[in-house]
Design an enzyme around this catalytic site. Sequence first.
Site, PDB file in Angstrom:
ATOM      1  N   ASN A  90       0.849  -1.188   0.000  1.00  0.00           N
ATOM      2  CA  ASN A  90       0.000   0.000   0.000  1.00  0.00           C
ATOM      3  C   ASN A  90       0.885   1.238   0.000  1.00  0.00           C
ATOM      4  O   ASN A  90       1.888   1.284   0.726  1.00  0.00           O
ATOM      5  CB  ASN A  90      -0.905   0.005   1.231  1.00  0.00           C
ATOM      6  CG  ASN A  90      -1.858  -1.173   1.248  1.00  0.00           C
ATOM      7  OD1 ASN A  90      -2.327  -1.606   0.209  1.00  0.00           O
ATOM      8  ND2 ASN A  90      -2.133  -1.699   2.428  1.00  0.00           N
ATOM      9  N   HIS A 103       6.320  -1.588   3.588  1.00  0.00           N
ATOM     10  CA  HIS A 103       6.075  -2.974   4.015  1.00  0.00           C
ATOM     11  C   HIS A 103       5.286  -3.694   2.952  1.00  0.00           C
ATOM     12  O   HIS A 103       4.357  -3.145   2.352  1.00  0.00           O
ATOM     13  CB  HIS A 103       5.360  -3.028   5.361  1.00  0.00           C
ATOM     14  CG  HIS A 103       4.163  -2.139   5.464  1.00  0.00           C
ATOM     15  ND1 HIS A 103       4.275  -0.783   5.620  1.00  0.00           N
ATOM     16  CD2 HIS A 103       2.840  -2.413   5.423  1.00  0.00           C
ATOM     17  CE1 HIS A 103       3.065  -0.261   5.682  1.00  0.00           C
ATOM     18  NE2 HIS A 103       2.175  -1.215   5.547  1.00  0.00           N
TER      19      HIS A 103
END
Length: 117
Positions: A90, A103
Site C-alpha cells: 500500500n 512494508h
Amino acid sequence: MEYDSNGIFAKILRGEIPTNSVYENENVLAFEDINPKAPVHILIIPKADVPTVNEFGPEHKEMIGDMILAAKEIAAEKGIAESGYRMVINTLDDGGQELYHVHLHLLGGRRMKWPPG
Ligand code: AMP
C-alpha cells in the site's frame, strides 16, 4: 516524505516492540501482522529507513528483490505456495498506507477477491 524514526516499524527494527518474527536476512525482516486479514498475513519490511515506495531508488534494488524472495520463501514455509497468495504494498492515502515504513503484505490461506475494495 520524511522518515519517522519513532514509527512502529522503526521500533520493531530496533527491537523496542516485540513481534512474531518469521524471517530475517541482512536486508529485510518479516513478522506476523498483529491484525491479520487472512489466515496467513505476514509483513516483510526493509531494514533501510524508506517511508514509501516513492522513496525507492536504484540503491535499493537488492533490498526490493529480497522483499519478494522472502515473501516467496515464507509462502512455501506456511504451506500456501500451491494454493496461492497475494503480495501487496500500500502506498500513501489512496493506497491505504497507514504506517510510513515500506512494508509488503503477504496474504494467503483463503481466496482473495479481485478487484480489491
Ligand atoms: P498498511 O495499512 O499497509 O500501512 O499496513 C499496516 C499494517 O501493520 C496493518 O496490517 C497492521 O495490522 C499492521 N501492524 C500495526 N502494528 C503492528 C505491530 N506492532 N506488529 C505487527 N503488525 C502491525
